[in-house]
Scaffold this motif. Structure first.
Motif, PDB file in Angstrom:
ATOM      1  N   TRP A  25       0.851  -1.206   0.000  1.00 52.51           N
ATOM      2  CA  TRP A  25       0.000   0.000   0.000  1.00 52.51           C
ATOM      3  C   TRP A  25       0.878   1.244   0.000  1.00 52.51           C
ATOM      4  O   TRP A  25       1.760   1.378   0.862  1.00 52.51           O
ATOM      5  N   HIS A  26       0.647   2.136  -0.957  1.00 54.19           N
ATOM      6  CA  HIS A  26       1.351   3.427  -0.976  1.00 54.19           C
ATOM      7  C   HIS A  26       0.577   4.374  -1.890  1.00 54.19           C
ATOM      8  O   HIS A  26       0.121   3.959  -2.959  1.00 54.19           O
ATOM      9  N   PRO A  27       0.426   5.649  -1.484  1.00 55.06           N
ATOM     10  CA  PRO A  27      -0.366   6.573  -2.312  1.00 55.06           C
ATOM     11  C   PRO A  27       0.249   6.859  -3.675  1.00 55.06           C
ATOM     12  O   PRO A  27      -0.461   7.305  -4.586  1.00 55.06           O
ATOM     13  N   GLU A 156     -21.239 -25.556  -0.314  1.00 58.15           N
ATOM     14  CA  GLU A 156     -21.331 -24.519  -1.328  1.00 58.15           C
ATOM     15  C   GLU A 156     -20.402 -23.366  -0.946  1.00 58.15           C
ATOM     16  O   GLU A 156     -20.284 -23.018   0.228  1.00 58.15           O
ATOM     17  N   GLY A 157     -19.772 -22.756  -1.950  1.00 53.87           N
ATOM     18  CA  GLY A 157     -18.902 -21.615  -1.694  1.00 53.87           C
ATOM     19  C   GLY A 157     -19.693 -20.347  -1.440  1.00 53.87           C
ATOM     20  O   GLY A 157     -20.787 -20.173  -1.983  1.00 53.87           O
ATOM     21  N   LEU A 158     -19.146 -19.489  -0.590  1.00 56.92           N
ATOM     22  CA  LEU A 158     -19.645 -18.127  -0.418  1.00 56.92           C
ATOM     23  C   LEU A 158     -18.474 -17.259  -0.870  1.00 56.92           C
ATOM     24  O   LEU A 158     -17.644 -16.822  -0.084  1.00 56.92           O
ATOM     25  N   ILE A 159     -18.402 -17.069  -2.204  1.00 59.25           N
ATOM     26  CA  ILE A 159     -17.191 -16.511  -2.831  1.00 59.25           C
ATOM     27  C   ILE A 159     -17.085 -15.020  -2.535  1.00 59.25           C
ATOM     28  O   ILE A 159     -18.078 -14.293  -2.614  1.00 59.25           O
ATOM     29  N   HIS A 160     -15.872 -14.580  -2.194  1.00 56.52           N
ATOM     30  CA  HIS A 160     -15.676 -13.177  -1.797  1.00 56.52           C
ATOM     31  C   HIS A 160     -14.211 -12.782  -1.963  1.00 56.52           C
ATOM     32  O   HIS A 160     -13.338 -13.646  -1.938  1.00 56.52           O
ATOM     33  N   PRO A 161     -13.931 -11.492  -2.095  1.00 54.80           N
ATOM     34  CA  PRO A 161     -12.550 -11.042  -2.052  1.00 54.80           C
ATOM     35  C   PRO A 161     -12.111 -10.908  -0.594  1.00 54.80           C
ATOM     36  O   PRO A 161     -12.785 -10.266   0.211  1.00 54.80           O
ATOM     37  N   GLY A 162     -10.968 -11.520  -0.245  1.00 54.44           N
ATOM     38  CA  GLY A 162     -10.467 -11.352   1.123  1.00 54.44           C
ATOM     39  C   GLY A 162      -9.963  -9.940   1.353  1.00 54.44           C
ATOM     40  O   GLY A 162      -9.956  -9.446   2.480  1.00 54.44           O
ATOM     41  N   LEU A 163      -9.547  -9.302   0.262  1.00 54.54           N
ATOM     42  CA  LEU A 163      -8.874  -8.002   0.389  1.00 54.54           C
ATOM     43  C   LEU A 163      -9.421  -7.009  -0.631  1.00 54.54           C
ATOM     44  O   LEU A 163      -9.454  -7.298  -1.819  1.00 54.54           O
ATOM     45  N   MET A 164      -9.847  -5.868  -0.160  1.00 59.23           N
ATOM     46  CA  MET A 164     -10.243  -4.759  -1.045  1.00 59.23           C
ATOM     47  C   MET A 164     -10.091  -3.483  -0.237  1.00 59.23           C
ATOM     48  O   MET A 164     -10.388  -3.453   0.960  1.00 59.23           O
ATOM     49  N   GLY A 165      -9.629  -2.407  -0.878  1.00 56.85           N
ATOM     50  CA  GLY A 165      -9.497  -1.168  -0.136  1.00 56.85           C
ATOM     51  C   GLY A 165      -9.014  -0.027  -1.009  1.00 56.85           C
ATOM     52  O   GLY A 165      -8.645  -0.230  -2.175  1.00 56.85           O
ATOM     53  N   THR A 166      -9.046   1.156  -0.439  1.00 60.35           N
ATOM     54  CA  THR A 166      -8.578   2.362  -1.114  1.00 60.35           C
ATOM     55  C   THR A 166      -7.152   2.662  -0.667  1.00 60.35           C
ATOM     56  O   THR A 166      -6.703   2.168   0.377  1.00 60.35           O
ATOM     57  N   ALA A 167      -6.441   3.485  -1.448  1.00 54.37           N
ATOM     58  CA  ALA A 167      -5.057   3.813  -1.095  1.00 54.37           C
ATOM     59  C   ALA A 167      -5.028   4.750   0.108  1.00 54.37           C
ATOM     60  O   ALA A 167      -5.897   5.614   0.255  1.00 54.37           O
ATOM     61  N   PRO A 168      -4.025   4.589   0.980  1.00 59.32           N
ATOM     62  CA  PRO A 168      -3.872   5.528   2.092  1.00 59.32           C
ATOM     63  C   PRO A 168      -3.270   6.846   1.595  1.00 59.32           C
ATOM     64  O   PRO A 168      -2.561   6.860   0.590  1.00 59.32           O
ATOM     65  N   SER A 169      -3.552   7.932   2.313  1.00 62.57           N
ATOM     66  CA  SER A 169      -2.819   9.172   2.074  1.00 62.57           C
ATOM     67  C   SER A 169      -1.409   9.011   2.639  1.00 62.57           C
ATOM     68  O   SER A 169      -1.140   8.067   3.401  1.00 62.57           O
ATOM     69  N   ALA A 170      -0.514   9.937   2.295  1.00 63.65           N
ATOM     70  CA  ALA A 170       0.847   9.888   2.843  1.00 63.65           C
ATOM     71  C   ALA A 170       0.804   9.980   4.370  1.00 63.65           C
ATOM     72  O   ALA A 170       1.547   9.275   5.069  1.00 63.65           O
ATOM     73  N   ALA A 171      -0.091  10.808   4.896  1.00 59.57           N
ATOM     74  CA  ALA A 171      -0.181  10.971   6.356  1.00 59.57           C
ATOM     75  C   ALA A 171      -0.694   9.692   7.019  1.00 59.57           C
ATOM     76  O   ALA A 171      -0.178   9.269   8.065  1.00 59.57           O
ATOM     77  N   ASN A 177       2.822   3.150   9.741  1.00 59.69           N
ATOM     78  CA  ASN A 177       4.209   2.712   9.936  1.00 59.69           C
ATOM     79  C   ASN A 177       4.703   3.018  11.356  1.00 59.69           C
ATOM     80  O   ASN A 177       5.400   2.209  11.963  1.00 59.69           O
ATOM     81  N   THR A 178       4.301   4.185  11.866  1.00 56.43           N
ATOM     82  CA  THR A 178       4.739   4.565  13.210  1.00 56.43           C
ATOM     83  C   THR A 178       4.139   3.643  14.272  1.00 56.43           C
ATOM     84  O   THR A 178       4.840   3.105  15.129  1.00 56.43           O
ATOM     85  N   ARG A 179       2.843   3.438  14.203  1.00 56.84           N
ATOM     86  CA  ARG A 179       2.204   2.655  15.279  1.00 56.84           C
ATOM     87  C   ARG A 179       2.581   1.169  15.189  1.00 56.84           C
ATOM     88  O   ARG A 179       2.711   0.496  16.220  1.00 56.84           O
ATOM     89  N   GLU A 180       2.757   0.646  13.988  1.00 53.82           N
ATOM     90  CA  GLU A 180       3.117  -0.772  13.875  1.00 53.82           C
ATOM     91  C   GLU A 180       4.574  -0.993  14.281  1.00 53.82           C
ATOM     92  O   GLU A 180       4.903  -2.019  14.903  1.00 53.82           O
ATOM     93  N   ALA A 181       5.456  -0.019  13.970  1.00 51.14           N
ATOM     94  CA  ALA A 181       6.854  -0.124  14.405  1.00 51.14           C
ATOM     95  C   ALA A 181       6.933  -0.113  15.929  1.00 51.14           C
ATOM     96  O   ALA A 181       7.746  -0.846  16.527  1.00 51.14           O
ATOM     97  N   ALA A 182       6.094   0.699  16.569  1.00 43.94           N
ATOM     98  CA  ALA A 182       6.098   0.760  18.033  1.00 43.94           C
ATOM     99  C   ALA A 182       5.683  -0.581  18.639  1.00 43.94           C
ATOM    100  O   ALA A 182       6.240  -1.029  19.650  1.00 43.94           O
ATOM    101  N   LEU A 183       4.728  -1.233  18.020  1.00 46.22           N
ATOM    102  CA  LEU A 183       4.308  -2.551  18.508  1.00 46.22           C
ATOM    103  C   LEU A 183       5.428  -3.576  18.325  1.00 46.22           C
ATOM    104  O   LEU A 183       5.740  -4.341  19.251  1.00 46.22           O
TER     105      LEU A 183
END
Ligand code: ZN
Length: 416
Positions: A25-27, A156-171, A177-183
């Motif tokens: 993910w990157h804007p 029977e399948g319940l077909i779906h995308p596991g992943l979908m989303g919009t791009a993050p802003s730079a902020a 990145n900051t909060r995950e690095a702290a963890l």
């Protein structure tokens, strides 16, 4: 059929396609195609490992799965006129596996797989009890999945995308990145890791110019976790007919998606717990200008699930509380209580002749329901897991006559 704006050639790898998607993910990852509000279009999706997992009776590919290469995403797609603060409406018109006759040499087409990831390479929800790698291959017959590695069950399948989303802003990206690095810093050597920092190795960033590649690859977020932009939410009910409302953080919204699942249980508990597959998805998009503020949806998508589900009328449910296997009392730990509920279901299924690993794989892949049943009754949270009884070829209910014993065919592949 709507216009295909992101075609994939089954005979070529992801990075060799005419239009190259991305796996971070990157804007600044450039859009691969542009659509207008009101447009309907088709997108091909590669399974999340781009063919690294194969249709055989070995789990070596799961043990050594190249986690830095995922998820292989289709997109980003620019929606003309979308601006930060809007809500992007995404309708899932249709979604399915790539037809068998189109199957190329790459995996994930006409069939799918579920993996238990090894503790040292990804792990999973029950990784302390299941530290080794296992795999189950599923064959699709129309809407139905069955596996030579897990006998006497189909659904029977319940077909779906596991992943979908919009791009993050730079902020927003910087916040992640900051909060995950702290963890990560609280226990940097943990196996499996607490979170995944940016990883330039194996980053695929679409048509980003070479001059920008190293900088963007060092900043770009991994795709494993769900975040404010949606992302890898692994919600099994995002199936055909679903309408999702995503917050928009950058001009054009830059929608991306992938990680199609033929089926999945709530929690996707084995980590690669769904039935992973390649396929297609037809989408319709529209905008609610300024909708993030108007509806208070400033982060995390809201959605209306589709109404085309497998029909189950009877369930066998298992419950768990927030007490560890060693008997230690924890305070309202819903994560632990769901683990205990799943372990109870696994113990039960082993009485019918399944191995614990087969039962674990089944809970990840079948359309089981997971619920937080109680979260306030100190000190025990209560979680429940519901198994549809009709997915079994035999009577799975408790009775005076005792459990039926399944006939084992090909053992679930194992690698340690
Ligand atoms: Zn997946």
């Amino acid at each position: 059929m709507p216009e295909v704006i992101f075609p994939l050639d089954s005979s070529k790898r992801f990075e060799e396609q005419l239009k190259v998607g991305h796996n971070r993910w990157h804007p600044e990852i450039p859009p691969v195609a542009s659509v207008r509000p009101g447009d309907a279009f088709r997108v091909d999706c590669r399974e999340w490992f781009d063919g690294a997992i194969v249709n055989d009776d070995s789990a070596d590919d799961i043990l050594n799965a190249p986690l830095d290469t995922v998820h292989k995403l289709s997109g980003p797609f620019r929606i003309e006129g979308a601006q930060p603060g809007d809500l992007l409406i995404v309708d899932i018109l249709d979604v399915g596996p790539i037809p068998q006759e189109d199957s190329g040499p790459l995996a994930g087409q006409g069939w799918g797989y579920t993996g238990i990831f090894a503790k040292r390479n990804g792990g999973g929800f029950l990784t302390d009890q299941f530290p080794d790698a296992y795999k189950a291959i599923w064959d699709f017959t129309g809407q139905v999945a069955s596996s030579r590695h897990i006998p006497e069950v189909s659904f029977e399948g319940l077909i779906h995308p596991g992943l979908m989303g919009t791009a993050p802003s730079a902020a927003l990206l910087a916040t992640w990145n900051t909060r995950e690095a702290a963890l990560i810093a609280t226990d940097p050597d943990r196996v499996p890791p607490l979170a995944l920092p940016p990883q330039p190795v194996d980053a695929v960033l679409g048509s980003l110019p070479a001059s920008e590649y190293d900088r963007v690859a060092a900043e770009a977020a991994r795709t494993a976790p769900p975040r404010e932009n949606g992302g890898n939410q692994d919600i099994k009910n995002l199936s055909k007919g679903t309408r999702i409302f995503y917050p928009v953080f950058v001009d054009g919204a830059n929608l991306s998606l992938g990680d199609l699942h033929f089926s999945q249980g709530d929690g996707e508990i084995t980590f690669c717990g769904a039935i992973e597959m390649g396929g297609f998805i037809d989408l319709h998009v529209d905008l609610i200008k300024g909708g993030m503020d108007t509806y208070g949806v400033t982060e995390n998508a809201i959605f209306m699930p589709g109404r085309v589900d497998p029909r189950f009328s009877e369930w066998l449910a298992f419950s768990g509380t927030s007490v560890t296997l060693d008997g230690e009392q924890r305070y309202l730990d819903s994560h632990l209580s769901y683990q205990r509920a799943c372990l109870h279901a696994i113990d039960y299924l082993t009485k019918f002749g399944y191995s614990p690993e087969q039962a674990y794989l089944l809970l990840g892949a079948a359309p089981i329901e997971g619920r937080l049943s109680g979260v306030v009754d100190i000190p025990n949270a209560c979680a429940t897991v519901y198994l549809p009884t009709s997915i079994f070829d035999f009577d799975v209910r408790p009775s005076a006559s005792g459990p039926h014993q399944v006939t084992q065919g090909v053992p679930a592949p194992h690698a340690a």
